[in-house]
Design a protein around this motif. Structure first.
Motif, mmCIF file in Angstrom:
data_model
loop_
_atom_site.group_PDB
_atom_site.id
_atom_site.type_symbol
_atom_site.label_atom_id
_atom_site.label_comp_id
_atom_site.label_asym_id
_atom_site.label_seq_id
_atom_site.Cartn_x
_atom_site.Cartn_y
_atom_site.Cartn_z
ATOM 1 N N ALA A 114 1.212 -0.925 -0.029
ATOM 2 C CA ALA A 114 0.260 0.173 -0.045
ATOM 3 C C ALA A 114 1.111 1.579 -0.156
ATOM 4 N N SER A 115 1.763 1.294 0.465
ATOM 5 C CA SER A 115 2.802 2.390 0.820
ATOM 6 C C SER A 115 3.504 2.407 -0.562
ATOM 7 N N GLY A 116 3.960 1.407 -1.330
ATOM 8 C CA GLY A 116 5.162 1.294 -1.896
ATOM 9 C C GLY A 116 6.871 1.477 -1.927
ATOM 10 N N PHE A 117 6.650 1.317 -0.653
ATOM 11 C CA PHE A 117 8.292 0.702 -0.281
ATOM 12 C C PHE A 117 8.756 -0.344 -0.786
ATOM 13 N N SER A 118 9.919 0.064 -1.127
ATOM 14 C CA SER A 118 10.670 -1.429 -1.311
ATOM 15 C C SER A 118 11.491 -2.672 0.229
ATOM 16 N N TYR A 119 11.513 -4.072 -0.587
ATOM 17 C CA TYR A 119 12.047 -4.655 0.066
ATOM 18 C C TYR A 119 12.512 -4.322 1.278
ATOM 19 N N GLU A 120 13.849 -3.612 0.876
ATOM 20 C CA GLU A 120 14.509 -3.024 1.601
ATOM 21 C C GLU A 120 13.996 -1.626 2.878
ATOM 22 N N GLU A 121 13.448 -0.802 1.859
ATOM 23 C CA GLU A 121 13.576 -0.039 2.600
ATOM 24 C C GLU A 121 12.223 -0.602 3.866
ATOM 25 N N ALA A 122 11.303 -0.986 3.462
ATOM 26 C CA ALA A 122 10.459 -1.510 4.206
ATOM 27 C C ALA A 122 11.164 -2.633 5.780
ATOM 28 N N ALA A 123 12.490 -3.413 4.897
ATOM 29 C CA ALA A 123 13.456 -3.652 6.407
ATOM 30 C C ALA A 123 13.552 -3.206 7.195
ATOM 31 N N VAL A 124 14.989 -1.664 6.942
ATOM 32 C CA VAL A 124 14.866 -0.901 7.523
ATOM 33 C C VAL A 124 13.627 -0.318 8.469
ATOM 34 N N ILE A 125 12.626 0.129 8.002
ATOM 35 C CA ILE A 125 12.000 0.368 9.166
ATOM 36 C C ILE A 125 11.529 -0.063 9.679
ATOM 37 N N CYS A 126 11.106 -1.739 9.662
ATOM 38 C CA CYS A 126 10.788 -2.730 10.418
ATOM 39 C C CYS A 126 11.569 -3.071 11.559
ATOM 40 N N GLY A 127 13.321 -2.798 11.007
ATOM 41 C CA GLY A 127 14.107 -3.288 11.250
ATOM 42 C C GLY A 127 14.543 -5.053 11.905
ATOM 43 N N CYS A 128 14.006 -4.878 9.839
ATOM 44 C CA CYS A 128 14.755 -6.597 10.001
ATOM 45 C C CYS A 128 15.420 -7.315 9.013
ATOM 46 N N ALA A 129 15.725 -8.230 8.739
ATOM 47 C CA ALA A 129 16.332 -8.465 7.397
ATOM 48 C C ALA A 129 15.188 -8.475 6.580
ATOM 49 N N VAL A 130 15.988 -8.743 5.279
ATOM 50 C CA VAL A 130 14.869 -8.377 3.497
ATOM 51 C C VAL A 130 14.056 -9.605 3.311
ATOM 52 N N GLY A 131 15.021 -11.338 3.638
ATOM 53 C CA GLY A 131 14.551 -11.765 3.346
ATOM 54 C C GLY A 131 12.693 -12.188 4.211
ATOM 55 N N THR A 132 13.310 -11.630 5.988
ATOM 56 C CA THR A 132 12.192 -11.547 6.357
ATOM 57 C C THR A 132 10.926 -10.912 6.545
ATOM 58 N N ILE A 133 10.935 -10.273 6.126
ATOM 59 C CA ILE A 133 9.617 -8.822 5.060
ATOM 60 C C ILE A 133 9.860 -9.980 3.757
ATOM 61 N N LYS A 134 10.038 -10.241 2.886
ATOM 62 C CA LYS A 134 9.806 -10.733 1.801
ATOM 63 C C LYS A 134 9.133 -11.814 2.309
ATOM 64 N N SER A 135 9.393 -12.965 3.540
ATOM 65 C CA SER A 135 8.075 -13.648 4.206
ATOM 66 C C SER A 135 7.472 -13.269 4.576
ATOM 67 N N ARG A 136 7.209 -12.293 4.838
ATOM 68 C CA ARG A 136 6.067 -11.265 5.863
ATOM 69 C C ARG A 136 5.434 -11.552 4.619
ATOM 70 N N VAL A 137 5.698 -11.066 4.329
ATOM 71 C CA VAL A 137 4.561 -10.080 2.778
ATOM 72 C C VAL A 137 4.146 -11.473 2.105
#
Length: 181
Positions: A125-148
Motif C-alpha cells: 500500500a505504501s510502495g516501499f521497496s523490500y529493502e526500505e521496509a526492512a530498515v523501517i521494521c528493523g529486520c532482514a530483507v528476507g524476513t520482510i519478503k517472507s512476511r509479505v
C-alpha cells in the motif's frame, strides 16, 4: 444602450473583415458567424474599456481571436455525439462493489498478525521497496519478503481469490494482493 453614430458605423464597417478572419480561423461559415456575433456582443458589453482614439479594428480582432481560442480549447474537450451513440457506449464501474471489496479486505487485513500486516502495508500500500521496509521494521530483507508472502497468501485464502483480477479496481487492494510471478 445608445451608440454614437460614428462608433456604430465603425463597428458595422468591421463586420466583413471580422467575418473573413473568423472563417479563416474556424473553417466553418456557421461557426464564423457565431464568432462574429459573440465578438460584437462582447465588444458592446465592454465598450467602456475601449480607449477612444485607438484602433477599433485591432481591439475587435483581438476579442475575436481570444474567443476563438477559448472556444477551441473548450471544443477540444467535447465530443460531438448528435445521435447519442458515443454516450450509449460509455460505462462506469459501479462504486458499491469496490466499497464492499474494500470492506472485506479491511476485515481480512485486521485478522493478520501485526508483523505480516505491517510488512504488507509497507510494500503493497505504501510502495516501499523490500529493502526500505526492512530498515523501517528493523529486520532482514528476507524476513520482510517472507512476511509479505505469508500475508498475501493468507488474505487470498480468507477472501477466496486466486488472482488479483477477482478483486475490484481498488489499487490498494490490488497492490496488497499482487503476487510476484
Amino acid at each position: 444602450m445608445t451608440l454614437e453614430p460614428d462608433l456604430r458605423d465603425d463597428l458595422l464597417a468591421a463586420v466583413p473583415s471580422l467575418r473573413a478572419f473568423a472563417i479563416s480561423l474556424s473553417g466553418h461559415v456557421d461557426r464564423a458567424d457565431d464568432l462574429v456575433q459573440d465578438t460584437l456582443l462582447r465588444a458592446l458589453s465592454n465598450l467602456h474599456r475601449f480607449e477612444r482614439g485607438t484602433n477599433l479594428n485591432a481591439w475587435l480582432f483581438t476579442i475575436l481571436r481570444n474567443l476563438f481560442h477559448s472556444q477551441y480549447r473548450k471544443r477540444r474537450r467535447e465530443v460531438e455525439d448528435p445521435d447519442g451513440s458515443y454516450a450509449s457506449r460509455l460505462t462506469v464501474q459501479p462504486e458499491q462493489g469496490a466499497r464492499l471489496d474494500f470492506e472485506d479486505f479491511r476485515t481480512a487485513l485486521s485478522t493478520l498478525p501485526h508483523d505480516q500486516r505491517e510488512a504488507l502495508l509497507l510494500i503493497g500500500a505504501s510502495g516501499f521497496s523490500y529493502e526500505e521496509a526492512a530498515v523501517i521494521c528493523g529486520c532482514a530483507v528476507g524476513t520482510i519478503k517472507s512476511r509479505v508472502n505469508r500475508a498475501r497468501s493468507r488474505l487470498s485464502s480468507i477472501l477466496k481469490v486466486d488472482a488479483t483480477e477477482a478483486i475490484g479496481s481498488d489499487p490498494v487492494i490490488r497492490a496488497a494482493l499482487h503476487t510476484a510471478r
